[in-house]
Design an enzyme around this catalytic site. Structure first.
Site, PDB file in Angstrom:
ATOM      1  N   ALA A 141       0.866  -1.174   0.000  1.00  0.00           N
ATOM      2  CA  ALA A 141       0.000   0.000   0.000  1.00  0.00           C
ATOM      3  C   ALA A 141       0.903   1.225   0.000  1.00  0.00           C
ATOM      4  O   ALA A 141       2.065   1.159   0.412  1.00  0.00           O
ATOM      5  CB  ALA A 141      -0.891  -0.009   1.233  1.00  0.00           C
ATOM      6  N   GLY A 147       0.688  -4.978   1.084  1.00  0.00           N
ATOM      7  CA  GLY A 147      -0.499  -5.096   0.239  1.00  0.00           C
ATOM      8  C   GLY A 147      -0.231  -5.852  -1.062  1.00  0.00           C
ATOM      9  O   GLY A 147      -1.158  -6.402  -1.665  1.00  0.00           O
ATOM     10  N   GLU A 152      -0.475  -9.403  -0.133  1.00  0.00           N
ATOM     11  CA  GLU A 152      -1.907  -9.619   0.152  1.00  0.00           C
ATOM     12  C   GLU A 152      -2.721  -9.716  -1.143  1.00  0.00           C
ATOM     13  O   GLU A 152      -3.654 -10.511  -1.244  1.00  0.00           O
ATOM     14  CB  GLU A 152      -2.417  -8.490   1.058  1.00  0.00           C
ATOM     15  CG  GLU A 152      -1.828  -8.609   2.469  1.00  0.00           C
ATOM     16  CD  GLU A 152      -1.984  -7.361   3.324  1.00  0.00           C
ATOM     17  OE1 GLU A 152      -1.844  -6.236   2.786  1.00  0.00           O
ATOM     18  OE2 GLU A 152      -2.254  -7.499   4.528  1.00  0.00           O
TER      19      GLU A 152
END
Ligand code: CO8
Length: 257
Positions: free
Chosen positions: A63, A108, A111
């Site tokens: 992110a 992220g 993920e």
């Protein structure tokens, strides 16, 4: 201009996170673009989807840290939910998804890769959940999916230390199913996607649903779920054609749906 591109190659769709100047880091706009691309996939004509990153270095480096650096609790919660909802949408697409991890898959990024059904990576790929070093926990499902994929011991070690692992280690612990030289990654992933796409589409979809719906259930319930999806296949032309072709010692002419 969109930060996420989509290309269709026969029955295979390829989603590319395209923000290489920031190693494809996920900010709100990138996530919005990803959401729109997922919504626009023509599921009647697509049987497998590949997710990859643009550029030489990264799948997705996480992110966007600059964007998160000033967030309030409320903004952090909203950002987490926004990303989680999109990753869950990707994960629950009715067709198989494959992450082609072509470099850094951190936070992220890991993920996102874990929200796909299958992961292949290049030999320069690096995986990790470095969030605790930034003062946060993983926030796009990392604490939950990593445990389910590699088991609690290794997942806890990765999350608590924030230490990255290389491609060979990711393969050893089952985070990825295959490691390829960089230039061979996309051909290998495309071959896998096309193999999936060559099979009976409803049978593939039902198999995905059976795995996903059954995975978190007790075994009796999970077996009942499989029975349901298995029996539904007997309504399909593909079941007739698949078995007839076998008995007639010929190749399947065409799987339709
Ligand atoms: N966010 C923002 N920008 C990034 C990010 C990122 N995650 N990663 C890289 N960039 C930018 C760099 O700032 C740099 O920009 P600039 O050229 O303008 O300085 C550019 O990308 C290139 O990066 P580097 O120069 O750092 O490239 P290196 O090859 O030297 O290093 C690394 C590559 C090791 C990948 C390094 O960039 C790095 O450590 N990046 C951060 C990795 C990270 O910590 N990721 C986890 C982020 S936290 C997260 O993902 C939480 C997810 C859940 C959020 C839920 C919130 C509620």
């Amino acid at each position: 201009m969109s930060f996420v591109t989509y290309e269709q190659d026969g029955y295979v769709g390829v989603i590319t996170i395209n923000r290489p100047e920031a190693l494809n880091a996920l900010n709100v706009q990138v996530l919005k673009d990803l959401d729109a691309v997922i919504d626009n996939i023509n599921l009647d004509e697509t049987r497998a989807v590949i997710v990859t990153g643009a550029g030489e270095k990264a799948f997705v480096a996480g992110a966007d840290i600059a964007a998160m650096s000033t967030m309030t609790v409320k903004e952090g919660r909203e950002f987490g939910k926004f990303g989680n909802d999109i990753f869950r949408k990707l994960e629950t697409l009715p067709i198989p998804t494959i992450a082609a991890v072509n470099g850094f898959a951190l936070g992220g990024g890991n993920e996102l890769a874990m929200s796909c059904d299958i992961r292949y990576c290049s030999d320069n790929a690096v995986f990790g959940q470095p969030e605790v070093g930034l003062g946060i926990t993983p926030g796009f499902g990392g604490t939950q999916r990593l445990v389910r994929i590699v088991g609690t011991g290794k997942a806890k070690e990765m999350v608590f230390t924030g230490q990255n692992i290389k491609a060979d280690e990711a393969y050893r612990i089952g985070l990825v199913n295959g490691v390829y030289p960089r230039e061979e990654l996309m051909p290998a992933v495309m071959k896998l996607a096309q193999k999936i796409a060559s099979n009976a589409p409803i049978a593939v979809r039902n198999s995905k649903r059976a795995v996903m719906d059954g995975f978190l259930s007790d075994l009796d319930h999970a077996i009942a779920i499989e029975e349901q999806y298995f029996s539904e296949c007997f309504e399909t032309e593909d079941q007739r054609e698949g078995m007839k072709a076998f008995l007639e010692k010929r190749k399947v002419e065409k799987f339709n749906n």
